[in-house]
Enzyme design. Structure first.
Site, PDB file in Angstrom:
ATOM      1  N   LEU A 180     -84.969  78.647  72.889  1.00 26.70           N
ATOM      2  CA  LEU A 180     -85.798  77.759  73.699  1.00 26.70           C
ATOM      3  C   LEU A 180     -85.500  76.312  73.326  1.00 26.70           C
ATOM      4  CD1 LEU A 180     -87.423  80.532  73.122  1.00 26.70           C
ATOM      5  CD2 LEU A 180     -89.400  79.271  73.955  1.00 26.70           C
ATOM      6  N   ILE A 227     -89.420  82.613  65.932  1.00 24.29           N
ATOM      7  CA  ILE A 227     -88.694  81.910  64.871  1.00 24.29           C
ATOM      8  C   ILE A 227     -88.804  80.404  65.088  1.00 24.29           C
ATOM      9  CG2 ILE A 227     -86.456  81.595  63.749  1.00 24.29           C
ATOM     10  CD1 ILE A 227     -85.678  84.371  64.850  1.00 24.29           C
ATOM     11  N   GLY A 283     -89.487  73.704  70.419  1.00 21.13           N
ATOM     12  CA  GLY A 283     -88.124  74.206  70.311  1.00 21.13           C
ATOM     13  C   GLY A 283     -88.078  75.360  69.333  1.00 21.13           C
ATOM     14  N   SER A 284     -87.470  76.484  69.702  1.00 19.09           N
ATOM     15  CA  SER A 284     -87.592  77.666  68.868  1.00 19.09           C
ATOM     16  C   SER A 284     -86.658  78.773  69.361  1.00 19.09           C
ATOM     17  CB  SER A 284     -89.038  78.155  68.893  1.00 19.09           C
ATOM     18  OG  SER A 284     -89.482  78.275  70.236  1.00 19.09           O
ATOM     19  N   ARG A 285     -86.916  79.981  68.859  1.00 12.88           N
ATOM     20  CA  ARG A 285     -86.116  81.143  69.238  1.00 12.88           C
ATOM     21  C   ARG A 285     -86.969  82.398  69.099  1.00 12.88           C
ATOM     22  NH1 ARG A 285     -80.735  82.788  65.784  1.00 12.88           N
ATOM     23  NH2 ARG A 285     -80.896  85.042  65.978  1.00 12.88           N
TER      24      ARG A 285
END
EC number: 4.1.1.65
Length: 234
Positions: free
Chosen positions: A104, A161, A191-193
Site C-alpha cells: 500500500l 505490516i 503506507g504499509s503491506r
C-alpha cells in the site's frame, strides 16, 4: 443551492472512516494557525488537510460472498505470489504456505478487509522495525499484527505490516469474533503491506504487478470450482 454542492462533494469524495476524524481536525486547526502566521503556509496546511481527509477514505465495496474465495485485504500492488513460512507467532507450523503480498502506498485506501469469512482464531501483535514494507524481510523484521482465521474450507492468515512511514497498526477484531468476508478489520497509518497465507493447494488468481482492490479482487480460490457468486455491498 448549498445542498446540491454538498451532494456533489459526497459523490466525489467517498465516506471517511472515523479513525481519521482526529487527524483531520488537527490538520485543519494547524492550517488555520498557519494562515494567521503567513497565508502561503496556511494554504499548504489546507492542502495537507485535504490529503489527510483523502487518506482516511473508506469507500463502499461490492464483496463476493463465496466462502471458497480469498479476497484482497487491501487496495494496493501485488508484490509477491510465492511460498513462505508464516510468522512463528501464528503457530501454523514450519511448512511453507502460499503467500500473496499487497503493498500500500500513501495514496491507497488503508482500511483493511478480512480475506475470508470465519472465526478469528488468533490475533498477535509483534513489535519490530520500520523497514520499507516492499522489502521481503519486512515480513519478519517489521512491526506487525497477525490474524489467523478459521474458515469453512481452510485456515488463512493475514498479516498487517508497518512500513517505513507507517507508525501505527490498528486492529478492530479480537479472538473469537466471527467476521464476514470483505468486512473491515483494521487500518495502518501511513503506507504499509499486508501478507496473506493460504494452503499451497490453493489456486491463485492474481500476478505480481497487478493492482488489487480491497474486498473485491479475488486473490485465490481455496477448493473446488466456481459456482454462481453472490455479492453484497460492504
Amino acid at each position: 443551492m448549498l445542498s446540491s454542492v454538498f451532494d456533489s462533494i459526497r459523490k466525489f469524495m467517498p465516506p471517511i472512516h472515523r479513525e481519521g476524524y482526529p487527524f483531520i481536525a488537527i490538520a485543519f486547526v494547524a492550517a488555520l494557525l498557519l494562515m494567521l502566521l503567513w497565508e502561503p503556509l496556511g494554504w499548504v496546511g489546507l492542502i495537507l488537510t485535504v490529503y489527510v481527509t483523502y487518506f482516511f477514505r473508506d469507500p463502499i465495496r461490492v464483496v463476493p460472498t463465496d466462502e471458497r474465495l480469498v479476497l484482497s485485504p487491501a487496495d494496493g500492488l501485488v508484490t509477491a505470489v510465492d511460498l513462505a513460512v508464516p510468522p512463528p507467532e501464528l503457530n501454523m507450523g514450519v511448512e511453507p504456505r502460499r503467500r500473496i503480498s499487497i503493498f500500500l502506498s500513501v495514496f491507497n485506501v488503508h482500511v483493511n478487509r478480512v480475506p475470508v469469512g470465519g472465526t478469528i482464531a488468533r490475533v498477535v501483535y509483534t513489535p519490530g522495525k520500520f523497514l520499507n514494507a516492499d522489502l521481503d524481510k519486512a515480513s519478519v523484521d517489521n512491526e506487525r499484527n497477525s490474524l489467523v482465521i478459521d474458515s469453512t474450507y481452510a485456515q488463512v492468515a493475514v498479516v498487517q505490516i508497518a512500513g517505513l512511514i507507517a507508525r501505527r497498526i490498528v486492529c478492530w477484531v479480537g479472538e473469537g469474533d466471527v467476521a464476514l468476508p470483505g468486512s473491515r478489520f483494521g487500518l495502518i497509518r501511513f503506507g504499509s503491506r499486508l501478507d496473506v497465507y493460504i494452503p499451497v493447494e490453493s489456486t491463485t488468481q492474481v500476478a505480481v504487478g497487478q493492482t488489487a482492490v480491497g474486498g473485491e479482487t479475488v486473490l485465490a480460490q481455496l477448493v473446488g470450482g466456481y459456482s454462481q457468486t453472490v455479492f453484497r455491498s460492504e
